[in-house]
Structure formats: structure tokens, C-alpha cells
Design a protein around this motif. Sequence first.
Motif, short mmCIF file in Angstrom:
data_model
loop_
_atom_site.label_atom_id
_atom_site.label_comp_id
_atom_site.label_asym_id
_atom_site.label_seq_id
_atom_site.Cartn_x
_atom_site.Cartn_y
_atom_site.Cartn_z
N GLN A 38 31.70 34.89 33.65
CA GLN A 38 32.94 34.92 34.63
C GLN A 38 33.98 34.22 33.94
OE1 GLN A 38 30.96 33.24 37.98
NE2 GLN A 38 31.29 35.18 39.19
N GLN A 39 35.03 34.81 34.22
CA GLN A 39 36.35 34.12 33.43
C GLN A 39 36.52 32.86 34.10
OE1 GLN A 39 38.11 35.39 30.79
NE2 GLN A 39 36.16 36.72 30.97
N ASP A 40 36.20 32.55 35.48
CA ASP A 40 36.22 31.49 36.32
C ASP A 40 35.21 30.57 36.10
OD1 ASP A 40 36.27 32.58 39.58
OD2 ASP A 40 35.00 32.92 38.02
N HIS A 41 34.04 30.86 35.75
CA HIS A 41 32.78 30.23 35.69
C HIS A 41 32.68 29.11 34.53
CE1 HIS A 41 28.45 29.48 36.39
NE2 HIS A 41 28.48 29.56 35.06
N PHE B 269 29.21 40.11 38.71
CA PHE B 269 29.43 38.62 38.26
C PHE B 269 30.66 38.36 39.18
CE2 PHE B 269 26.55 38.92 34.83
CZ PHE B 269 25.64 37.81 35.01
N THR B 270 31.46 39.27 39.53
CA THR B 270 32.56 38.80 40.24
C THR B 270 32.27 38.52 42.02
OG1 THR B 270 33.08 41.10 40.89
CG2 THR B 270 34.15 40.33 38.77
N ASP C 225 38.54 45.31 32.43
CA ASP C 225 39.52 44.87 33.66
C ASP C 225 41.11 45.11 33.11
OD1 ASP C 225 41.04 44.02 35.60
OD2 ASP C 225 39.84 42.67 36.30
N SER C 226 41.47 46.31 33.22
CA SER C 226 42.68 46.71 32.85
C SER C 226 43.84 45.38 33.11
CB SER C 226 43.22 48.06 33.18
OG SER C 226 43.36 48.26 34.67
N LYS C 227 43.65 45.03 34.33
CA LYS C 227 44.74 43.92 34.78
C LYS C 227 44.54 42.75 34.03
CE LYS C 227 44.79 45.69 39.45
NZ LYS C 227 44.56 45.25 40.91
N SER C 228 43.35 42.10 33.76
CA SER C 228 43.39 40.89 33.12
C SER C 228 43.09 41.39 31.56
CB SER C 228 42.23 40.00 33.71
OG SER C 228 40.81 40.78 33.52
N TYR D 162 31.15 41.53 33.10
CA TYR D 162 29.87 41.68 33.10
C TYR D 162 29.18 42.12 34.17
CZ TYR D 162 31.08 39.87 28.40
OH TYR D 162 31.61 39.57 27.09
N LYS D 163 28.05 42.86 34.02
CA LYS D 163 27.16 43.38 35.02
C LYS D 163 25.81 43.47 34.49
CE LYS D 163 30.60 46.43 37.02
NZ LYS D 163 30.82 47.94 37.53
N ILE D 164 24.92 43.27 35.32
CA ILE D 164 23.22 43.36 35.01
C ILE D 164 22.86 44.73 35.83
CG2 ILE D 164 21.14 42.48 35.27
CD1 ILE D 164 22.58 39.61 35.16
#
Length: 375
Positions: free
Chosen positions: A363-366, A180-181, A151-154, A159-161
Motif C-alpha cells: 500500500q502506498q500509505d502503509h 489492499f486499498t 493506477d493512472s492517477k498516482s 496490489y491485489k491477492i
Amino acid sequence: MEWRKLPTDLVEEILSRIPAITLARFRSTSKQWSAILKSSSFAKMHTAKAPKREDESLNIMLIDSKVFQVRISLDAPYVKVADNPFYLKDPRSNSSQVGVLNVFHCDGLLLCTTKDKRLMVWNPCSGETTWIKPRDIYRESDYYALGYTYDSKSSCKQYKILRVDRQDVPLINEYEIYDFTSNTWRIIGVATDWFLALYRRGISVQGNTYWVATQAWSPHNDFLLSFDFSAEKFQSLSLPHPFPDSILALSEVREEKLCLLSLKDEELQVLVTTSTGSWSQLLDVTAKYVITSSLFSKAMSFLADTQSKVVRCLNSNVLYTVQENKNIQTNRLGRGKRESIKHDNFECSSVLLNYVPSLTQTQQDHTRKRKSPST
């Protein structure tokens, strides 16, 4: 000053410079430290500041439906398997562990399928578990892979499955993505021009996944199949040269290079990708040193050490160490006084992987564990 009186930001600064494998032991030190180690902000700080140590890489095996750390010694008659497995508690039971059927490694995370047809992502180092609810139902013939995009912004990995729902007659490979988002599955497309045998294992390199696949049409040649998680597309790639009727298996070197093993007419070759995308030969061993197809199988896993030019192949409960100009060394897996490990399922139990401990989160907020869904 007692550590309990240290400011939280100072504690985080100190902990962020400690290798992940050491931090894993600190989870039970205090509630404060446990919360820090589970936070996404600390995981990002640790990734940026923690020392990158080559000796931090571990070998893990899937044995008896459990994930074990192993230490391989060329001098010992048996491979040393840790007395206790990485503990993966089943959230649906207070007293049992999860029975793992298969495991896929990517960036410090393990994507696991369970014996009772569930799917989860697990970080053995941080203890984070994320159970993935299916769009419909999971099937034993499914293929799964874990990958990521940037993610260029963050400046973070997303991650993806990938799930491939395979049907043999007629040949249909329907594939979908779990993001996951959004915590949802999306059907991406259908492929009918290639086939993945059940023993083929996917390998993660730099966030994308690779398999040795077979053309659906005659002459059914093998080729390299990749999945790009950024573009969410499959791509067909050529193997370094034709391998008719060979045993082929894939592995990786530090998740940066792809490694290919072939065995034909009692000759074993191991090739590794270079920085330019070409292939170079790592190992070439002939029948003089007792290489036979009975020692290997298409369901085996292997790891290659590019420095010492050693290849270790796991076939059922036996580990074979192969070097140029030396006889093959055989090690039976053992824990304590046990001389061998019995497997419930040959193809799904012979898994040998490199594992680099990290505090990576899906996830970044997980920050909390989810409950296991019903199937």
C-alpha cells in the motif's frame, strides 16, 4: 559533516541511489534510516532512481519451511545455501519464526501461506509484513496469487491477492480478490470448466498470473490459464503445441517472459515467450544425455537462463542442471556440513524462485506492520 547531521531530504536522495539489497543492511543503522526505508514516498523515489542491476537478482528456495538465499555454482558438488534464512518472525510468538508452507513471488514481494493456515505478504528486503485476514477460513486446497494493476492517477502499482477456493466434487472454483486499498475480500465469480492440480504453481509475469490448467471435460487436455488483475478475469490460452501425457511446469524470465518445460519419452524441451507473444525453443535435450522421468516430477520448480541456455530444476532436495549436449549435473542442497535437506512435505517444499530485491510496498500509505489475525 556527520551523517546524523545531514538533512533528511539529502539522506533520502543519497539512499535512493543505492541498490535495494544493500539498503536492507541499513535498517538497523538508526531509527531515522529505518523510518525512511519503510516510508512509501521513499519506496517510490527508490524505484525511480535506484540502479537497475542484473546481478542484483537472487535465487531463493523454500527449505524446511524457511526461505533461504542460494548461490548456484556449476563447479561445486553442493549448492551453497546461506547459513541463515530470511528471518520472518512470528508475531504471535517472541521466540519462533513463521513456518512457510508455500511461497509466490511478484515484483519483490513474497505471498506466503503458513503451516498453520495463515496468509501474509512479505518483503524480505524492507522487512515489511502484512497479514491478511480471511473472509471466512483458509484451506489447504486454496490457490493464491499476487498481482497488480496500474493506477493512472498516482502512477503507482495497486496490489491485489487472488484466492481460488477449490472444491473437487462437484468441481467448483470460487475466486475472490483481496484489495489492499480497502483491506477487504470481494467474491468475483465461479469457474467450473477447468481444474488446477495441487502441484501446479502459478507464475507472475508483468503483474498477471499464469498456470498450466486442465480442462474439466474429456479429453482433459492441458492449457494455459491466466488471470488478469486489471480486468479481474480468467482467460484460456493455447499452449504452443499439444503436450499429451507430458510433465509440464512453468517459470519466468525476469518477470517479463513466460517459460514452459515439458518432458515426454525422455526428451526435455524448454520454450520461452517472445516479444510478439509467440514461443521460441530455448532448449531441447534427448535421452542420449540421461534424461528420465525419475529425475523430474510435476511438483518441481525450475529456472531458465536464456543467455547461457541453462535450466536448473529443483526436485525435492536435489538440483539438476541441464544444458544441451552435456550430461545432467546433480547438486544436493547443503548448508554448512549438512549434505542434504530433509523436507516435511515434498510438493510444498520444492520451490526455487528468482527474487529481485526491492522496497515495494503493498500500500502506498502503509508504513507499519500489522498484527497477525487469529484463524
